[in-house]
Design a protein around this motif. Structure first.
Motif, PDB file in Angstrom:
ATOM      1  N   GLY A 191       0.116   5.477   2.637  1.00 36.63           N
ATOM      2  CA  GLY A 191       0.545   4.103   2.402  1.00 36.63           C
ATOM      3  C   GLY A 191       1.505   3.969   1.246  1.00 36.63           C
ATOM      4  O   GLY A 191       2.365   3.073   1.236  1.00 36.63           O
ATOM      5  N   TYR A 192       1.413   4.846   0.244  1.00 34.88           N
ATOM      6  CA  TYR A 192       2.271   4.745  -0.935  1.00 34.88           C
ATOM      7  C   TYR A 192       3.682   5.233  -0.639  1.00 34.88           C
ATOM      8  O   TYR A 192       4.668   4.603  -1.032  1.00 34.88           O
ATOM      9  CB  TYR A 192       1.661   5.556  -2.069  1.00 34.88           C
ATOM     10  N   TYR A 193       3.807   6.367   0.061  1.00 34.57           N
ATOM     11  CA  TYR A 193       5.124   6.935   0.333  1.00 34.57           C
ATOM     12  C   TYR A 193       5.750   6.356   1.599  1.00 34.57           C
ATOM     13  O   TYR A 193       6.969   6.178   1.670  1.00 34.57           O
ATOM     14  CB  TYR A 193       5.030   8.460   0.448  1.00 34.57           C
ATOM     15  N   GLY A 194       4.922   6.079   2.625  1.00 27.48           N
ATOM     16  CA  GLY A 194       5.460   5.544   3.859  1.00 27.48           C
ATOM     17  C   GLY A 194       6.374   6.538   4.551  1.00 27.48           C
ATOM     18  O   GLY A 194       6.290   7.748   4.367  1.00 27.48           O
ATOM     19  N   ASP A 198       3.970   8.961   6.352  1.00 28.33           N
ATOM     20  CA  ASP A 198       3.017   7.975   6.868  1.00 28.33           C
ATOM     21  C   ASP A 198       2.890   8.095   8.379  1.00 28.33           C
ATOM     22  O   ASP A 198       1.785   8.048   8.945  1.00 28.33           O
ATOM     23  CB  ASP A 198       3.476   6.577   6.467  1.00 28.33           C
ATOM     24  N   SER A 199       4.021   8.271   9.075  1.00 22.90           N
ATOM     25  CA  SER A 199       3.990   8.398  10.535  1.00 22.90           C
ATOM     26  C   SER A 199       3.223   9.640  10.966  1.00 22.90           C
ATOM     27  O   SER A 199       2.432   9.601  11.927  1.00 22.90           O
ATOM     28  CB  SER A 199       5.418   8.449  11.087  1.00 22.90           C
ATOM     29  N   ARG A 254      -4.863   3.043   3.591  1.00 26.81           N
ATOM     30  CA  ARG A 254      -3.426   3.035   3.873  1.00 26.81           C
ATOM     31  C   ARG A 254      -2.897   1.606   4.015  1.00 26.81           C
ATOM     32  O   ARG A 254      -1.834   1.252   3.501  1.00 26.81           O
ATOM     33  CB  ARG A 254      -3.168   3.841   5.146  1.00 26.81           C
ATOM     34  N   GLY A 255      -3.646   0.745   4.741  1.00 32.60           N
ATOM     35  CA  GLY A 255      -3.209  -0.635   4.891  1.00 32.60           C
ATOM     36  C   GLY A 255      -3.143  -1.375   3.567  1.00 32.60           C
ATOM     37  O   GLY A 255      -2.207  -2.143   3.315  1.00 32.60           O
ATOM     38  N   ARG A 256      -4.107  -1.122   2.690  1.00 29.43           N
ATOM     39  CA  ARG A 256      -4.100  -1.777   1.383  1.00 29.43           C
ATOM     40  C   ARG A 256      -2.946  -1.281   0.520  1.00 29.43           C
ATOM     41  O   ARG A 256      -2.320  -2.052  -0.208  1.00 29.43           O
ATOM     42  CB  ARG A 256      -5.425  -1.539   0.684  1.00 29.43           C
ATOM     43  N   PHE A 257      -2.655   0.015   0.597  1.00 22.38           N
ATOM     44  CA  PHE A 257      -1.573   0.569  -0.205  1.00 22.38           C
ATOM     45  C   PHE A 257      -0.219   0.033   0.254  1.00 22.38           C
ATOM     46  O   PHE A 257       0.683  -0.177  -0.574  1.00 22.38           O
ATOM     47  CB  PHE A 257      -1.594   2.106  -0.141  1.00 22.38           C
ATOM     48  N   LEU A 258      -0.060  -0.158   1.565  1.00 19.86           N
ATOM     49  CA  LEU A 258       1.193  -0.714   2.066  1.00 19.86           C
ATOM     50  C   LEU A 258       1.453  -2.101   1.499  1.00 19.86           C
ATOM     51  O   LEU A 258       2.601  -2.478   1.234  1.00 19.86           O
ATOM     52  CB  LEU A 258       1.164  -0.764   3.596  1.00 19.86           C
ATOM     53  N   SER A 259       0.394  -2.874   1.318  1.00 19.32           N
ATOM     54  CA  SER A 259       0.557  -4.231   0.783  1.00 19.32           C
ATOM     55  C   SER A 259       0.655  -4.254  -0.733  1.00 19.32           C
ATOM     56  O   SER A 259       1.211  -5.200  -1.301  1.00 19.32           O
ATOM     57  CB  SER A 259      -0.607  -5.117   1.237  1.00 19.32           C
ATOM     58  N   LEU A 260       0.159  -3.218  -1.405  1.00 20.48           N
ATOM     59  CA  LEU A 260       0.146  -3.208  -2.870  1.00 20.48           C
ATOM     60  C   LEU A 260       1.354  -2.520  -3.486  1.00 20.48           C
ATOM     61  O   LEU A 260       1.672  -2.765  -4.652  1.00 20.48           O
ATOM     62  CB  LEU A 260      -1.127  -2.519  -3.379  1.00 20.48           C
ATOM     63  N   ILE A 280      -1.509   5.702  -8.307  1.00 18.52           N
ATOM     64  CA  ILE A 280      -2.474   5.558  -7.215  1.00 18.52           C
ATOM     65  C   ILE A 280      -3.893   5.455  -7.749  1.00 18.52           C
ATOM     66  O   ILE A 280      -4.642   4.529  -7.393  1.00 18.52           O
ATOM     67  CB  ILE A 280      -2.330   6.730  -6.232  1.00 18.52           C
ATOM     68  N   ILE A 281      -4.277   6.397  -8.616  1.00 23.57           N
ATOM     69  CA  ILE A 281      -5.668   6.471  -9.083  1.00 23.57           C
ATOM     70  C   ILE A 281      -5.962   5.435 -10.154  1.00 23.57           C
ATOM     71  O   ILE A 281      -7.039   4.811 -10.149  1.00 23.57           O
ATOM     72  CB  ILE A 281      -5.978   7.895  -9.598  1.00 23.57           C
ATOM     73  N   ARG A 282      -5.010   5.210 -11.066  1.00 26.84           N
ATOM     74  CA  ARG A 282      -5.293   4.363 -12.227  1.00 26.84           C
ATOM     75  C   ARG A 282      -5.021   2.888 -11.976  1.00 26.84           C
ATOM     76  O   ARG A 282      -5.655   2.025 -12.574  1.00 26.84           O
ATOM     77  CB  ARG A 282      -4.441   4.840 -13.407  1.00 26.84           C
ATOM     78  N   HIS A 283      -4.081   2.583 -11.092  1.00 23.88           N
ATOM     79  CA  HIS A 283      -3.671   1.192 -10.925  1.00 23.88           C
ATOM     80  C   HIS A 283      -3.997   0.621  -9.545  1.00 23.88           C
ATOM     81  O   HIS A 283      -4.497  -0.499  -9.446  1.00 23.88           O
ATOM     82  CB  HIS A 283      -2.161   1.062 -11.189  1.00 23.88           C
ATOM     83  N   MET A 284      -3.713   1.371  -8.477  1.00 26.09           N
ATOM     84  CA  MET A 284      -3.844   0.809  -7.138  1.00 26.09           C
ATOM     85  C   MET A 284      -5.259   0.867  -6.604  1.00 26.09           C
ATOM     86  O   MET A 284      -5.760  -0.114  -6.046  1.00 26.09           O
ATOM     87  CB  MET A 284      -2.876   1.526  -6.188  1.00 26.09           C
ATOM     88  N   VAL A 285      -5.929   2.018  -6.742  1.00 27.19           N
ATOM     89  CA  VAL A 285      -7.289   2.144  -6.210  1.00 27.19           C
ATOM     90  C   VAL A 285      -8.253   1.148  -6.858  1.00 27.19           C
ATOM     91  O   VAL A 285      -9.028   0.475  -6.161  1.00 27.19           O
ATOM     92  CB  VAL A 285      -7.795   3.591  -6.357  1.00 27.19           C
TER      93      VAL A 285
END
Length: 373
Positions: A191-194, A198-199, A254-260, A280-285
């Motif tokens: 989700g972060y790199y897309g 991602d595909s 993955r869906g949450r990361f795409l929106s964040l 990813i670990i410190r801010h998004m999760v």
């Protein structure tokens, strides 16, 4: 002083995300009850050696398929007065004149006293705490004590059920923990790199989810060497369940990361020079930890059912390991069930735990939804 005459300034308090989530969760009464049910089962699993009246492998050929005695607390003396005395009734043997088969029936005239915190053979609680006392036991070790009955070898069903709780529930936790690690890492980076990464990840997830689950479990479990120890088989089953169960959690992450990934705090961290791993670990999760907890809670029942199904079919955990699935192997014979229906008690425990986890997970999911009621 307040800006408005005649009014007092009310101090404002700030609540964390988890405190708000807990407040919403407590409104879901069924979820709260389910939480206590889940906690009770895990307490049983943690203190299995203390709660089980006997060793799960101890047997007595004299009491094969002995019916449940049931624990009673009130007796009457010679004068007909009631008195508090925990006890079970003994057995007497009857022979069917047609089938010429022996059967046990409870003898109300024989009273076997039951002790709480009864002395026992030395053992280690949770594998490292030395103890020599059980929650319940009989004074005379030769007296039968089968609260939930006995199986075909005369083993105590209650003791085996308590020890099986530890194996079945711990596989659910261990499997979901590994699935959570795989799901956060793989789904998070997808989700972060897309893009192509991602595909590719999504095609792999779709391929795994398109495969029939039960035949895949059976094939992987059958591939395990027969000479493996019980501990090796335990970890192998856990790893198999995790390798199959990470896909759903990965899709959620993955869906949450795409929106964040387009949020301002992510952009600020990137401009500040933070590495992708730290972002990813410190801010998004942490921003959707509550959703991960809810998803993991709903995934545990699937892990428990998978282990139970594999063990029931003889391709998962095998004796001498005691789990709910191996206990249900005793209930495969219809003729056996007709004479010993108490062997289905592990199935009742599976149903109760699965329902409790589902209601608990639904309550967590509703509480984690900031747009919920």
């Amino acid at each position: 002083m307040s800006d408005v005459p005649g009014t007092s300034k009310v101090p404002r308090t700030r609540e964390s995300q988890f405190s708000l989530m807990w407040r919403r969760f407590r409104r879901h009464q069924l979820a709260v009850v389910s939480l206590w049910v889940v906690v009770a089962f895990y307490v049983i699993a943690a203190f299995a050696e203390f709660l089980a009246p006997t060793d799960p492998s101890a047997y007595s050929a004299r009491y094969t398929y002995a019916p449940p005695q049931g624990l009673q607390f009130i007796t009457t003396d010679e004068n007909g007065n009631w008195q508090f005395q925990p006890h079970v009734n003994g057995y007497k043997t009857e022979v069917d004149p047609k089938a010429l088969r022996r059967s046990f029936v409870l003898d109300p005239e024989e009273v076997i006293p039951v002790q709480f915190f009864a002395p026992s053979e030395p053992y280690k609680l949770a594998g490292f705490i030395p103890m020599s006392v059980k929650l319940m036991g009989v004074e005379n070790k030769r007296d039968p004590f089968y609260i939930l009955g006995a199986d075909r070898l005369g083993r105590d069903v209650l003791s085996r059920l308590v020890h099986g709780t530890r194996i079945s529930l711990s596989i659910g936790l261990a499997g979901v923990t590994l699935s959570l690690v795989f799901g956060i890492i793989i789904g998070g980076f997808a989700g972060y790199y897309g893009g192509r990464f991602d595909s590719a990840i999504m095609r792999i997830i779709e391929f795994i989810r398109s495969m029939p689950t039960i035949p895949l479990w059976l094939g992987l479990a059958a591939a395990m060497p027969k000479d493996w120890s019980a501990l090796q088989t335990y970890f192998a089953i856990t790893l198999i369940l995790s390798l199959i169960g990470w896909t759903e959690l990965a899709r959620v992450v993955r869906g949450r990361f795409l929106s964040l990934r387009t949020e301002d705090f992510v952009t600020a961290a990137q401009l500040d020079g933070a590495s992708d791993w730290r972002i990813i670990i410190r801010h998004m999760v942490p921003s959707f930890t509550s959703h991960i907890i809810a998803a993991a809670t709903l995934a545990i029942p699937g892990m428990i059912l998978a282990e139970t199904a594999l063990s029931f079919l003889g391709l998962g955990l095998q004796p001498p390991i005691v789990s709910w699935g191996t206990l249900l192997q005793e209930a495969q014979n219809i003729r056996t069930l007709a004479s010993a229906p108490w062997l289905l008690v592990p199935g009742v425990c599976v149903v109760v735990v699965i329902l409790a986890f589902n209601f608990f997970g639904d309550g967590l999911r509703d509480a984690a939804d900031p747009h919920g009621r």
